[in-house]
Design an enzyme around this catalytic site. Structure first.
Site, PDB file in Angstrom:
ATOM      1  N   CYS A 190      -8.995  -0.688  -2.973  1.00  0.00           N
ATOM      2  CA  CYS A 190      -8.454  -0.368  -1.637  1.00  0.00           C
ATOM      3  C   CYS A 190      -6.979  -0.741  -1.460  1.00  0.00           C
ATOM      4  O   CYS A 190      -6.273  -0.114  -0.652  1.00  0.00           O
ATOM      5  CB  CYS A 190      -9.259  -1.067  -0.555  1.00  0.00           C
ATOM      6  SG  CYS A 190     -11.031  -1.158  -0.877  1.00  0.00           S
ATOM      7  N   CYS A 193      -3.879   1.764  -1.311  1.00  0.00           N
ATOM      8  CA  CYS A 193      -3.553   2.572  -0.116  1.00  0.00           C
ATOM      9  C   CYS A 193      -3.305   1.712   1.107  1.00  0.00           C
ATOM     10  O   CYS A 193      -2.466   2.044   1.941  1.00  0.00           O
ATOM     11  CB  CYS A 193      -4.697   3.536   0.196  1.00  0.00           C
ATOM     12  SG  CYS A 193      -4.790   4.874  -0.988  1.00  0.00           S
ATOM     13  N   HIS A 194      -4.061   0.622   1.240  1.00  0.00           N
ATOM     14  CA  HIS A 194      -3.997  -0.125   2.500  1.00  0.00           C
ATOM     15  C   HIS A 194      -3.105  -1.355   2.403  1.00  0.00           C
ATOM     16  O   HIS A 194      -2.844  -1.986   3.430  1.00  0.00           O
ATOM     17  CB  HIS A 194      -5.408  -0.538   2.929  1.00  0.00           C
ATOM     18  CG  HIS A 194      -6.312   0.641   3.168  1.00  0.00           C
ATOM     19  ND1 HIS A 194      -6.242   1.409   4.300  1.00  0.00           N
ATOM     20  CD2 HIS A 194      -7.275   1.210   2.397  1.00  0.00           C
ATOM     21  CE1 HIS A 194      -7.144   2.390   4.227  1.00  0.00           C
ATOM     22  NE2 HIS A 194      -7.772   2.290   3.075  1.00  0.00           N
ATOM     23  N   MET A 231      -9.420   9.437   2.597  1.00  0.00           N
ATOM     24  CA  MET A 231     -10.168   8.226   2.243  1.00  0.00           C
ATOM     25  C   MET A 231     -11.346   8.617   1.345  1.00  0.00           C
ATOM     26  O   MET A 231     -12.172   9.456   1.725  1.00  0.00           O
ATOM     27  CB  MET A 231     -10.662   7.592   3.546  1.00  0.00           C
ATOM     28  CG  MET A 231     -11.733   6.554   3.366  1.00  0.00           C
ATOM     29  SD  MET A 231     -11.055   4.942   2.975  1.00  0.00           S
ATOM     30  CE  MET A 231     -12.569   4.027   2.726  1.00  0.00           C
ATOM     31  N   HIS A 474       6.601   7.171  -1.442  1.00  0.00           N
ATOM     32  CA  HIS A 474       5.489   7.079  -2.395  1.00  0.00           C
ATOM     33  C   HIS A 474       5.885   7.686  -3.744  1.00  0.00           C
ATOM     34  O   HIS A 474       6.530   7.044  -4.535  1.00  0.00           O
ATOM     35  CB  HIS A 474       4.248   7.737  -1.792  1.00  0.00           C
ATOM     36  CG  HIS A 474       3.011   7.460  -2.556  1.00  0.00           C
ATOM     37  ND1 HIS A 474       2.351   6.266  -2.516  1.00  0.00           N
ATOM     38  CD2 HIS A 474       2.294   8.231  -3.411  1.00  0.00           C
ATOM     39  CE1 HIS A 474       1.298   6.299  -3.312  1.00  0.00           C
ATOM     40  NE2 HIS A 474       1.246   7.488  -3.870  1.00  0.00           N
ATOM     41  N   HIS A 516       1.862  14.781  -1.145  1.00  0.00           N
ATOM     42  CA  HIS A 516       1.581  14.021  -2.383  1.00  0.00           C
ATOM     43  C   HIS A 516       1.980  14.898  -3.560  1.00  0.00           C
ATOM     44  O   HIS A 516       1.156  15.629  -4.111  1.00  0.00           O
ATOM     45  CB  HIS A 516       0.102  13.629  -2.442  1.00  0.00           C
ATOM     46  CG  HIS A 516      -0.166  12.550  -3.443  1.00  0.00           C
ATOM     47  ND1 HIS A 516      -0.261  12.791  -4.792  1.00  0.00           N
ATOM     48  CD2 HIS A 516      -0.327  11.215  -3.298  1.00  0.00           C
ATOM     49  CE1 HIS A 516      -0.484  11.645  -5.424  1.00  0.00           C
ATOM     50  NE2 HIS A 516      -0.530  10.672  -4.545  1.00  0.00           N
TER      51      HIS A 516
HETATM   52 FE1  DHE Z   1      -1.291   7.071  -8.156  1.00  0.00          FE
HETATM   53  C1  DHE Z   1       1.621   8.197  -9.612  1.00  0.00           C
HETATM   54  C2  DHE Z   1       0.486   4.942  -6.260  1.00  0.00           C
HETATM   55  C3  DHE Z   1      -4.079   6.478  -6.320  1.00  0.00           C
HETATM   56  C4  DHE Z   1      -3.121   8.672 -10.473  1.00  0.00           C
HETATM   57  N1  DHE Z   1       0.685   6.659  -7.960  1.00  0.00           N
HETATM   58  C5  DHE Z   1       1.733   7.239  -8.644  1.00  0.00           C
HETATM   59  C6  DHE Z   1       2.958   6.675  -8.183  1.00  0.00           C
HETATM   60  C7  DHE Z   1       2.639   5.745  -7.242  1.00  0.00           C
HETATM   61  C8  DHE Z   1       1.219   5.733  -7.107  1.00  0.00           C
HETATM   62  C9  DHE Z   1       3.586   4.861  -6.470  1.00  0.00           C
HETATM   63  C10 DHE Z   1       4.349   7.047  -8.670  1.00  0.00           C
HETATM   64  C11 DHE Z   1       4.698   6.298  -9.907  1.00  0.00           C
HETATM   65  C12 DHE Z   1       6.057   6.692 -10.437  1.00  0.00           C
HETATM   66  O1  DHE Z   1       6.335   7.906 -10.498  1.00  0.00           O
HETATM   67  O2  DHE Z   1       6.834   5.806 -10.759  1.00  0.00           O
HETATM   68  N2  DHE Z   1      -1.716   5.955  -6.544  1.00  0.00           N
HETATM   69  C13 DHE Z   1      -0.844   5.142  -5.929  1.00  0.00           C
HETATM   70  C14 DHE Z   1      -1.482   4.480  -4.838  1.00  0.00           C
HETATM   71  O3  DHE Z   1      -0.984   3.571  -4.115  1.00  0.00           O
HETATM   72  C15 DHE Z   1      -2.786   5.116  -4.645  1.00  0.00           C
HETATM   73  C16 DHE Z   1      -2.677   6.065  -3.479  1.00  0.00           C
HETATM   74  C17 DHE Z   1      -3.931   4.196  -4.332  1.00  0.00           C
HETATM   75  C18 DHE Z   1      -4.211   3.147  -5.354  1.00  0.00           C
HETATM   76  O4  DHE Z   1      -5.075   2.319  -5.091  1.00  0.00           O
HETATM   77  O5  DHE Z   1      -3.599   3.117  -6.392  1.00  0.00           O
HETATM   78  C19 DHE Z   1      -2.908   5.895  -5.939  1.00  0.00           C
HETATM   79  N3  DHE Z   1      -3.277   7.507  -8.364  1.00  0.00           N
HETATM   80  C20 DHE Z   1      -4.243   7.163  -7.509  1.00  0.00           C
HETATM   81  C21 DHE Z   1      -5.531   7.592  -7.967  1.00  0.00           C
HETATM   82  O6  DHE Z   1      -6.628   7.408  -7.391  1.00  0.00           O
HETATM   83  C22 DHE Z   1      -5.325   8.312  -9.240  1.00  0.00           C
HETATM   84  C23 DHE Z   1      -5.715   9.767  -9.091  1.00  0.00           C
HETATM   85  C24 DHE Z   1      -6.146   7.726 -10.385  1.00  0.00           C
HETATM   86  C25 DHE Z   1      -5.888   6.274 -10.636  1.00  0.00           C
HETATM   87  O7  DHE Z   1      -5.198   6.007 -11.579  1.00  0.00           O
HETATM   88  O8  DHE Z   1      -6.358   5.442  -9.885  1.00  0.00           O
HETATM   89  C26 DHE Z   1      -3.821   8.155  -9.412  1.00  0.00           C
HETATM   90  N4  DHE Z   1      -0.832   8.216  -9.748  1.00  0.00           N
HETATM   91  C27 DHE Z   1      -1.742   8.771 -10.576  1.00  0.00           C
HETATM   92  C28 DHE Z   1      -1.046   9.531 -11.587  1.00  0.00           C
HETATM   93  C29 DHE Z   1       0.323   9.408 -11.318  1.00  0.00           C
HETATM   94  C30 DHE Z   1       0.429   8.568 -10.170  1.00  0.00           C
HETATM   95  C31 DHE Z   1      -1.709  10.350 -12.677  1.00  0.00           C
HETATM   96  C32 DHE Z   1       1.482  10.021 -12.095  1.00  0.00           C
HETATM   97  C33 DHE Z   1       1.714  11.421 -11.669  1.00  0.00           C
HETATM   98  C34 DHE Z   1       2.869  12.056 -12.418  1.00  0.00           C
HETATM   99  O9  DHE Z   1       2.695  13.165 -12.920  1.00  0.00           O
HETATM  100  O10 DHE Z   1       3.931  11.425 -12.498  1.00  0.00           O
END
Ligand code: DHE
Length: 684
Positions: A190, A193-194, A231, A474, A516
């Site tokens: 959690c 996001c939160h 969510m 983000h 996003h």
């Molecule tokens: Fe991500 C990128 C944060 C949930 C997979 N994710 C990012 C980035 C951030 C971020 C800040 C950019 C990084 C960068 O470019 O430097 N992600 C978050 C969260 O805060 C969030 C919403 C909730 C969490 O608890 O993490 C979150 N993200 C997810 C997922 O649920 C995903 C689908 C699977 C997982 O890993 O938990 C996920 N995030 C990804 C991926 C990228 C990403 C695959 C890179 C995308 C790209 O092509 O650059």
């Protein structure tokens, strides 16, 4: 009847007066239903207490009920006026014949009919807990029904109004074991996001002033069933049982515990140089095209798979941090930097015959981003020289030696919000991107809404230009010229644009609900010229922004096109300069079919989707990546690590024909995947 109304109105006014304060304030009272409220309740006291016990305020606006301003379900202030027409309309699917029967059915059998419209879009079936009917006594249910029947007249007469003032009860207690479990689970599932301190960002704030008025029942239902706003449905997906969901709902009504800090010294203690630089290969040891490797996150295995993009063979599987988030390549592509959610950073040498970890370090307890130094020009050659790791907790970034991961410098992002200058204790580092124009990293500080341009020519004494942008920064990427960085301020429904040549904010662009983009998609719109696009978590739309201020000044930094999609919940889009398509997912759509459906929009006809299809029979489809020459597209099927045969796979499509080329099966929860060549060159 008139007397009853007057009586109701008077009591409500007394209640409201007692709960005085400005909108958003919170009033402490004894928890309804606790032993301190021993005398039997009657009239409006009973209504207010029943509504709070049922958690109705969390999802509905109900005039006259303190704190009843929820937006997940329909506004109930005038519901009794709407019902007769609805019953007669022919679309109603329940059994009620009268308004009272309809309300009774809605409380005791909520899915018998789903209202057509909710403030945030379509109303969601399964969200309103069936257990409300058994949690509330028949007297309480009747009191709510009577109140809702009378409410339109009370509103019209001005006797009651909508009030965001909330009633605070006592937080439910947990055993030490339950508290420890909740704390760890909150961090894992959690906090992203939160926020670790639960102050909210991508998801809403979950501090006790927000959660206590909602109560255990409503919180539990939201956690179990998810919402259309993005969510996840943790219960329905099988990650949490009903009992665990209830424990989490109780935990959220307690004050969040303060997590520990992490000093540079502690990071240095965690640092492991597995293979010193002078013991590494001086040229590639493999005959494979290592620039066409894909580094694939195996999320729940805590690993990454390195997969050959030509043969689809797994070249190596490497242990990394917990729930790896992203991978970035060094400027030459030789090194892969893999960051786990737990802040553990692993450096993989792709020149080895079997790529392996050559260094490790922990820079945070909660991280999402890593980047490298890419600049090579008049100010020096920084190729493969430094890395930077961005943290959610502690809120800081760390500069490291790019070849060894030795931590060199830690910089806190605790600061003041860009707009009102409020101190924020947890401004998290979201995306980080390396400029190609200058020796700079673009560091996006989420909660303060500032974009920091960190110059790394002197990493121990870095200079930082702080650009005021927008709250809740983000993820984002570069435009096709690499001069502009486009980042989603997701809860602000905007995209901020930074000019990396001039080091200044170029624009703030309004887009849809919760954009996003991942790193977005650059393509040429037939009408508006070069554009960069984003999809959205909260809206079924692909929005494209003009990015060519010189060639197409009328379109520049405007949302010039909205392409409707079949559903919201999209996390990622992708394209390639050689492709005729833009690909997109709907990973977090609550409908399981849409969650595994992918779509393409044709660049030549971007007004509509060209084709959408269900790509898998299980899991959710997520994140796209092209191979090196832009002829094939990989998409992950994110399955369940505990279900053999359905743990996950990668589907490879021929980009020209959209035909399936291969399935790389039985991977454990594959999510992001990063092609070496495309990541180095920012191709998307
Ligand atoms: Fe991500 C990128 C944060 C949930 C997979 N994710 C990012 C980035 C951030 C971020 C800040 C950019 C990084 C960068 O470019 O430097 N992600 C978050 C969260 O805060 C969030 C919403 C909730 C969490 O608890 O993490 C979150 N993200 C997810 C997922 O649920 C995903 C689908 C699977 C997982 O890993 O938990 C996920 N995030 C990804 C991926 C990228 C990403 C695959 C890179 C995308 C790209 O092509 O650059």
């Amino acid at each position: 009847m008139k007397n009853i109304k007057l009586w109701l109105a008077v009591i409500i006014l007394v209640l409201l007066a007692a709960a005085c304060g400005k909108a958003g304030d919170v009033t402490e009272t004894t928890a309804p239903g606790s032993s301190d409220t021993a005398p039997a309740l009657s009239g409006t006291d009973l209504v207010a207490s029943a509504i709070q016990k049922g958690g109705c305020s969390a999802c509905h606006v109900i005039a006259g009920i303190p704190g009843a301003v929820g937006k997940l379900g329909p506004d109930l202030s005038n519901i009794s006026e709407v019902i007769p027409e609805r019953i007669d309309s022919g679309v109603y699917t329940g059994d009620a014949k009268t308004t009272e029967e309809y309300l009774h059915e809605a409380i005791t059998d909520p899915d018998s009919y789903i209202a057509p419209e909710c403030p945030d879009g379509t109303c969601q079936s399964g969200l309103m807990p069936v257990s409300i009917g058994t949690t509330l006594s028949s007297e309480e249910i009747q009191a709510i029904i009577d109140y809702l029947v009378e409410l339109p007249e009370l509103v019209a007469s001005g006797a009651v109004e909508v009030s965001s003032e909330a009633i605070l009860g006592e937080a439910p207690t947990l055993t030490d074991e339950e508290f420890a479990w909740s704390k760890q689970t909150f961090f894992e599932r959690c906090a992203g996001c939160h926020g670790t301190l639960r102050k909210g960002a991508t998801g809403p704030a979950l501090t006790p002033d927000v959660t206590l008025p909602k109560g255990t029942l409503a919180l539990s239902s939201i956690i179990f069933n998810g919402t259309t706003g993005g969510m996840p449905d943790w219960g329905k997906q099988g990650f949490l049982t009903q009992e665990q969901t209830d424990i989490m709902a109780k935990y959220l009504q307690n004050e969040p515990p303060a997590p520990p800090e992490l000093s540079l010294g502690q990071m240095q203690e965690s640092w492991q140089l597995v293979t010193p630089v002078d013991q590494r290969p001086t040229e590639p040891q493999t005959t494979r095209d290592w620039e066409n490797y894909f580094i694939v996150t195996l999320r729940d295995a805590g690993q990454v798979a390195i997969i050959d993009g030509d043969t689809f063979e797994i070249v190596s599987t490497v242990d990394s941090g917990y729930a790896v988030h992203i991978t970035r390549m060094s400027a030459t592509g030789r090194y892969a930097y893999v960051i786990g959610r737990d802040g553990r950073l692993a450096l993989i040498d792709l020149w080895m015959e079997t790529p392996a970890v050559v260094a490790r370090v922990q820079t945070c307890y909660d991280a999402r981003s890593v980047e490298v130094s890419k600049y090579n020009g008049p100010e020096g050659d920084f190729t493969d020289k430094y890395a930077i790791s961005g943290c959610y907790w502690p809120p800081h970034f760390v500069i490291l030696d790019g070849q060894t991961l030795e931590p060199m410098k830690v910089v806190s992002t605790r600061s003041y919000t860009y707009d009102t200058g409020e101190y924020h204790p947890e401004p998290r580092v979201a995306s980080i991107l390396a400029s190609h124009y200058k020796p700079e990293w673009v560091v996006n500080v989420k909660e303060t809404g500032q974009i920091w341009l960190v110059n790394y020519t002197d990493p121990i004494n870095p200079t930082i230009k702080m650009i005021n942008a927008e709250l809740f920064l983000h993820d984002g990427g570069l435009d096709s010229t690499k001069r502009y960085f486009m980042v989603a301020a997701n809860q602000s429904n905007r995209i901020a644009v930074v000019d990396l040549k001039e080091d200044k904010l170029a624009a703030i662009v309004d887009v849809g609900k919760v954009p996003h983009p991942g790193r977005g998609a650059n393509w040429i719109d037939p009408e508006f010229g070069p554009v960069w696009s984003t999809s959205h978590l909260g809206e079924a739309a692909l929005v494209s922004i003009g990015t060519d201020p010189e060639g197409h000044p009328d379109s520049a930094w405007k949302a010039v096109r909205v392409t409707e999609l079949p559903g919201a919940g999209s996390l990622f889009i992708k394209t390639h300069p050689n492709s005729q398509w833009i690909w997109m997912d709907m990973t977090l759509n609550p409908d399981p079919i849409l969650a595994r459906t992918i779509c393409v929009v044709a660049k030549a006809d971007p007004a509509r989707t060209y084709k959408c299809w269900e790509a898998a029979t299980f899991g959710r489809t997520v994140h796209f990546e092209y191979n090196k020459d832009g002829t094939q597209v990989w998409v992950s099927v994110w399955g369940d690590a505990s279900k053999p045969g359905e743990t996950g796979e990668i589907i490879v499509y021929d980009d020209a024909t959209l035909e399936e080329v291969a399935r790389i099966k039985d991977l454990v929860t594959p999510t992001g995947k990063f092609n070496v060549y495309n990541t180095v060159n920012d191709i998307y």
